[in-house]
Motif scaffolding. Structure first.
Motif, PDB file in Angstrom:
ATOM      1  N   LEU A   1      58.879  73.341  69.064  1.00  0.00           N
ATOM      2  CA  LEU A   1      59.640  74.325  68.772  1.00  0.00           C
ATOM      3  C   LEU A   1      60.623  74.635  69.852  1.00  0.00           C
ATOM      4  N   ILE A   2      60.087  74.544  71.065  1.00  0.00           N
ATOM      5  CA  ILE A   2      60.923  74.861  72.291  1.00  0.00           C
ATOM      6  C   ILE A   2      61.753  74.131  72.211  1.00  0.00           C
ATOM      7  N   ASN A   3      61.646  72.738  72.209  1.00  0.00           N
ATOM      8  CA  ASN A   3      62.706  71.578  72.378  1.00  0.00           C
ATOM      9  C   ASN A   3      64.104  71.738  71.412  1.00  0.00           C
ATOM     10  N   LYS A   4      63.872  72.529  70.357  1.00  0.00           N
ATOM     11  CA  LYS A   4      64.896  72.877  69.656  1.00  0.00           C
ATOM     12  C   LYS A   4      66.034  73.769  70.253  1.00  0.00           C
ATOM     13  N   GLY A   5      65.547  74.531  71.293  1.00  0.00           N
ATOM     14  CA  GLY A   5      66.419  75.392  72.086  1.00  0.00           C
ATOM     15  C   GLY A   5      66.876  74.777  73.470  1.00  0.00           C
ATOM     16  N   SER A   6      66.635  75.499  74.357  1.00  0.00           N
ATOM     17  CA  SER A   6      67.186  75.044  75.573  1.00  0.00           C
ATOM     18  C   SER A   6      66.362  74.017  76.275  1.00  0.00           C
ATOM     19  N   ILE A   7      67.274  72.862  76.830  1.00  0.00           N
ATOM     20  CA  ILE A   7      66.488  71.863  77.334  1.00  0.00           C
ATOM     21  C   ILE A   7      65.760  72.359  78.792  1.00  0.00           C
ATOM     22  N   ASN A   8      66.660  73.050  79.555  1.00  0.00           N
ATOM     23  CA  ASN A   8      66.012  73.537  80.626  1.00  0.00           C
ATOM     24  C   ASN A   8      64.805  74.541  80.338  1.00  0.00           C
ATOM     25  N   LEU A   9      65.004  75.287  79.402  1.00  0.00           N
ATOM     26  CA  LEU A   9      63.710  75.966  79.000  1.00  0.00           C
ATOM     27  C   LEU A   9      62.610  75.155  78.556  1.00  0.00           C
ATOM     28  N   ILE A  10      62.903  73.922  77.989  1.00  0.00           N
ATOM     29  CA  ILE A  10      61.890  73.057  77.475  1.00  0.00           C
ATOM     30  C   ILE A  10      61.200  72.543  78.620  1.00  0.00           C
ATOM     31  N   HIS A  11      62.179  72.106  79.646  1.00  0.00           N
ATOM     32  CA  HIS A  11      61.545  71.486  81.048  1.00  0.00           C
ATOM     33  C   HIS A  11      60.756  72.420  81.504  1.00  0.00           C
ATOM     34  N   GLU A  12      61.276  73.802  81.858  1.00  0.00           N
ATOM     35  CA  GLU A  12      60.239  74.766  82.546  1.00  0.00           C
ATOM     36  C   GLU A  12      59.160  74.997  81.952  1.00  0.00           C
ATOM     37  N   ASN A  13      59.206  75.172  80.580  1.00  0.00           N
ATOM     38  CA  ASN A  13      58.097  75.140  79.839  1.00  0.00           C
ATOM     39  C   ASN A  13      57.065  74.078  79.987  1.00  0.00           C
ATOM     40  N   ASN A  14      57.822  73.111  79.994  1.00  0.00           N
ATOM     41  CA  ASN A  14      56.751  71.638  80.238  1.00  0.00           C
ATOM     42  C   ASN A  14      55.852  71.781  81.622  1.00  0.00           C
ATOM     43  N   ILE A  15      56.685  72.154  82.462  1.00  0.00           N
ATOM     44  CA  ILE A  15      56.188  72.197  83.864  1.00  0.00           C
ATOM     45  C   ILE A  15      55.035  73.412  83.643  1.00  0.00           C
ATOM     46  N   ASN A  16      55.369  74.401  83.196  1.00  0.00           N
ATOM     47  CA  ASN A  16      54.377  75.667  83.044  1.00  0.00           C
ATOM     48  C   ASN A  16      53.134  75.001  82.081  1.00  0.00           C
ATOM     49  N   LEU A  17      53.549  74.357  81.230  1.00  0.00           N
ATOM     50  CA  LEU A  17      52.401  74.110  80.056  1.00  0.00           C
ATOM     51  C   LEU A  17      51.570  73.023  80.809  1.00  0.00           C
ATOM     52  N   LYS A  18      52.224  71.944  81.634  1.00  0.00           N
ATOM     53  CA  LYS A  18      51.397  70.970  82.349  1.00  0.00           C
ATOM     54  C   LYS A  18      50.304  71.694  83.332  1.00  0.00           C
ATOM     55  N   GLN A  19      50.975  72.708  84.067  1.00  0.00           N
ATOM     56  CA  GLN A  19      50.048  73.552  85.087  1.00  0.00           C
ATOM     57  C   GLN A  19      48.958  74.294  84.265  1.00  0.00           C
ATOM     58  N   GLN A  20      49.425  74.847  83.398  1.00  0.00           N
ATOM     59  CA  GLN A  20      48.390  75.791  82.353  1.00  0.00           C
ATOM     60  C   GLN A  20      47.230  74.688  81.801  1.00  0.00           C
ATOM     61  N   LYS A  21      47.729  73.483  81.450  1.00  0.00           N
ATOM     62  CA  LYS A  21      46.921  72.511  80.837  1.00  0.00           C
ATOM     63  C   LYS A  21      45.882  71.914  82.144  1.00  0.00           C
ATOM     64  N   ALA A  22      46.411  71.899  83.315  1.00  0.00           N
ATOM     65  CA  ALA A  22      45.569  71.309  84.365  1.00  0.00           C
ATOM     66  C   ALA A  22      44.581  72.632  84.807  1.00  0.00           C
ATOM     67  N   ASN A  23      45.387  73.669  84.646  1.00  0.00           N
ATOM     68  CA  ASN A  23      44.409  74.762  84.831  1.00  0.00           C
ATOM     69  C   ASN A  23      43.121  74.936  83.867  1.00  0.00           C
ATOM     70  N   LEU A  24      43.473  74.767  82.747  1.00  0.00           N
ATOM     71  CA  LEU A  24      42.689  74.917  81.695  1.00  0.00           C
ATOM     72  C   LEU A  24      41.635  73.954  81.862  1.00  0.00           C
ATOM     73  N   ARG A  25      42.030  72.609  82.018  1.00  0.00           N
ATOM     74  CA  ARG A  25      41.006  71.555  82.103  1.00  0.00           C
ATOM     75  C   ARG A  25      40.179  71.964  83.138  1.00  0.00           C
ATOM     76  N   MET A  26      40.682  72.456  84.444  1.00  0.00           N
ATOM     77  CA  MET A  26      39.699  72.619  85.718  1.00  0.00           C
ATOM     78  C   MET A  26      38.728  73.780  85.216  1.00  0.00           C
ATOM     79  N   ALA A  27      39.274  74.865  84.433  1.00  0.00           N
ATOM     80  CA  ALA A  27      38.375  75.717  83.850  1.00  0.00           C
ATOM     81  C   ALA A  27      37.328  75.540  82.992  1.00  0.00           C
TER      82      ALA A  27
END
Length: 470
Positions: A326-352
């Motif tokens: 859904l975010i990809n339909k918006g801003s690529i930058n926002l998507i990029h930032e969100n991807n980074i955040n999502l990856k970080q959250q995913k890593a944190n979530l996996r660690m947790a």
């Protein structure tokens, strides 16, 4: 005297077969035998005479009698004798014994034996001792025997050297085990046992070795009536294999020999030990099955919890992918930032998630350890509880059986105290004007009295009075 002697010889010039009861018999082993013969009517002696068995005939006559009847001649025995009449100017009239018919004595002994059996049966004593319950473990044993008898030594050796290592507490009550003195001696021994404050699992009567002669003591009514009413089960090992004595018949358990009695007791205890081991094995198997079931249940819950965590992780990952689309339909930058955040959250979530899974595994192992320990304690407590309850049941059963045995004994005494039972044993009640007479001084000559016996009543008139001290 010579003329009287000639009259006797001419009148009684042959031998005669006579039935008489032996009142007394005496003599030495190698010498002559002297008899006192009587004839009775209604238990009263109506005739008495002396008879002699000379030594040169004694061995043949007595030997044949004992071989056939398996009994010795003794007081109270009825005999069919071939006699001749003898007269001596000094010793007077007597009989000479020429023969004794053992066939008659066999029939008479069997008749007396059958009367004893019938009397015991009518009084409810023939199977009285068989009603007792013999303990599953027989350890405390009262033994009636002669201390020097080979059978007693064999019995003790068999118990002591048993292959299972069982120990027994035996107490010997000495008694004469054959001959005329045996009934009173054995009777006295059983009286001592019943008066003893010690509890016995059984009373053992044993006699080993020796001749089968003089075993009539085990057919004695008074002895067997007393044995039947002992407080404890009676086991016999008399060793009389050819015939069954009345003592064998009234006993709780009859065995042939002393060693057979010992083997019976050892085998009975071993059987109980086997049953106890089977019970223990059952409890152990049941406890192990219960532990396995609980372990399986814990594992099932562990698998369910791990599965739920993985399912939630998968759901979260799918949700993240949907959000990314859904975010990809918006801003690529926002998507990029969100991807980074999502990856970080995913890593944190996996660690947790990994930490959470490790914590859950640790807690599960801890709960399994506690549950295993609790199951082990439960097993021990169940075993201790079952052992305690079994001991209580055994103690209660032993006490109940003893009290029941005493109660049966007292019931029998009450039955014997019944007035009709007393009359049946030969006693009587004398009354005047319907009242029982207890004082002789209240009667006078010419009084009418009534005497009650078992079969009816007698009416009499007093013609003479005799006091006990006159």
């Amino acid at each position: 005297m010579d003329e009287f002697h000639l009259v006797i010889r001419s009148t009684f010039d042959s031998t005669y077969w006579v039935v008489a009861e032996v009142a007394n018999v005496s003599g030495s082993a190698q010498g002559h035998m002297y008899f006192e013969l009587v004839e009775k009517q209604d238990q009263q002696i109506i005739a008495k005479a002396r008879a002699n068995l000379w030594s040169y005939k004694k061995s043949q006559i007595i030997g044949a009698f004992q071989d056939i009847t398996q009994e010795s001649i003794k007081s109270g025995m009825k005999l069919l004798l071939q006699l001749s009449v003898e007269f001596h100017s000094v010793y007077g009239l007597s009989f000479q014994i020429h023969d004794i018919d053992p066939a008659y004595s066999l029939g008479e002994l069997e008749r007396q034996r059958q009367e004893t059996i019938k009397q015991l049966e009518s009084e409810g004593l023939l199977d009285f001792n068989k009603q007792y319950v013999l303990n599953e473990v027989v350890r405390n044993i009262a033994v009636i025997s002669s201390k020097t008898a080979a059978g007693y030594q064999d019995f003790i050796n068999q118990l002591t050297n048993n292959e299972y290592g069982y120990t027994f507490d035996t107490q010997l009550f000495k008694a004469t085990m054959q001959g005329e003195k045996a009934p009173k001696s054995i009777f006295s021994a059983i009286e001592k046992i019943d008066r003893s404050k010690k509890y016995f699992d059984a009373v053992v009567i044993i006699r080993g070795g020796g001749s089968n002669l003089d075993l009539a003591c085990f057919d004695d009514y008074e002895l067997n009536a007393r044995l039947a009413q002992s407080f404890f089960p009676v086991l016999t090992g008399i060793g009389h294999e050819r015939d069954t004595s009345i003592t064998d018949m009234i006993a709780h358990t009859r065995l042939k020999t002393p060693t057979a009695v010992a083997s019976f007791i050892i085998d009975r205890n071993h059987q109980f030990e086997g049953e106890l081991e089977n019970s223990f094995q059952f409890i152990s198997n049941y406890s192990l099955d219960y532990i396995h079931q609980q372990q399986s249940l814990v594992q099932q819950w562990t698998d369910i919890m791990v599965s739920n965590i993985e399912r939630k992780l998968t759901q979260a990952e799918n949700q993240l992918k949907s959000t990314t689309f859904l975010i990809n339909k918006g801003s690529i930058n926002l998507i990029h930032e969100n991807n980074i955040n999502l990856k970080q959250q995913k890593a944190n979530l996996r660690m947790a998630s990994m930490r959470y899974r490790e914590q859950q595994k640790y807690e599960l192992k801890h709960h399994i350890s506690k549950l295993t320990f609790a199951c082990t304690n439960l097993q021990h407590k169940q075993l201790e509880f079952l052992a305690h309850k079994k001991q209580e049941i055994t103690n209660t059963t032993n006490y109940t059986e003893k009290e029941n045995n005493k109660l049966n004994y007292y019931k029998h005494l009450l039955k014997l105290s019944d007035p009709q039972s007393i009359l049946n044993r030969g006693f009587s009640i004398t009354r005047k004007n319907g009242k029982a007479i207890q004082d002789l001084s209240k009667l006078k000559l010419g009084d009418k009295i009534e005497t009650q016996i078992a079969q009816g009543r007698l009416h009499s008139t007093i013609t003479k009075k005799d006091n006990n001290n006159e």
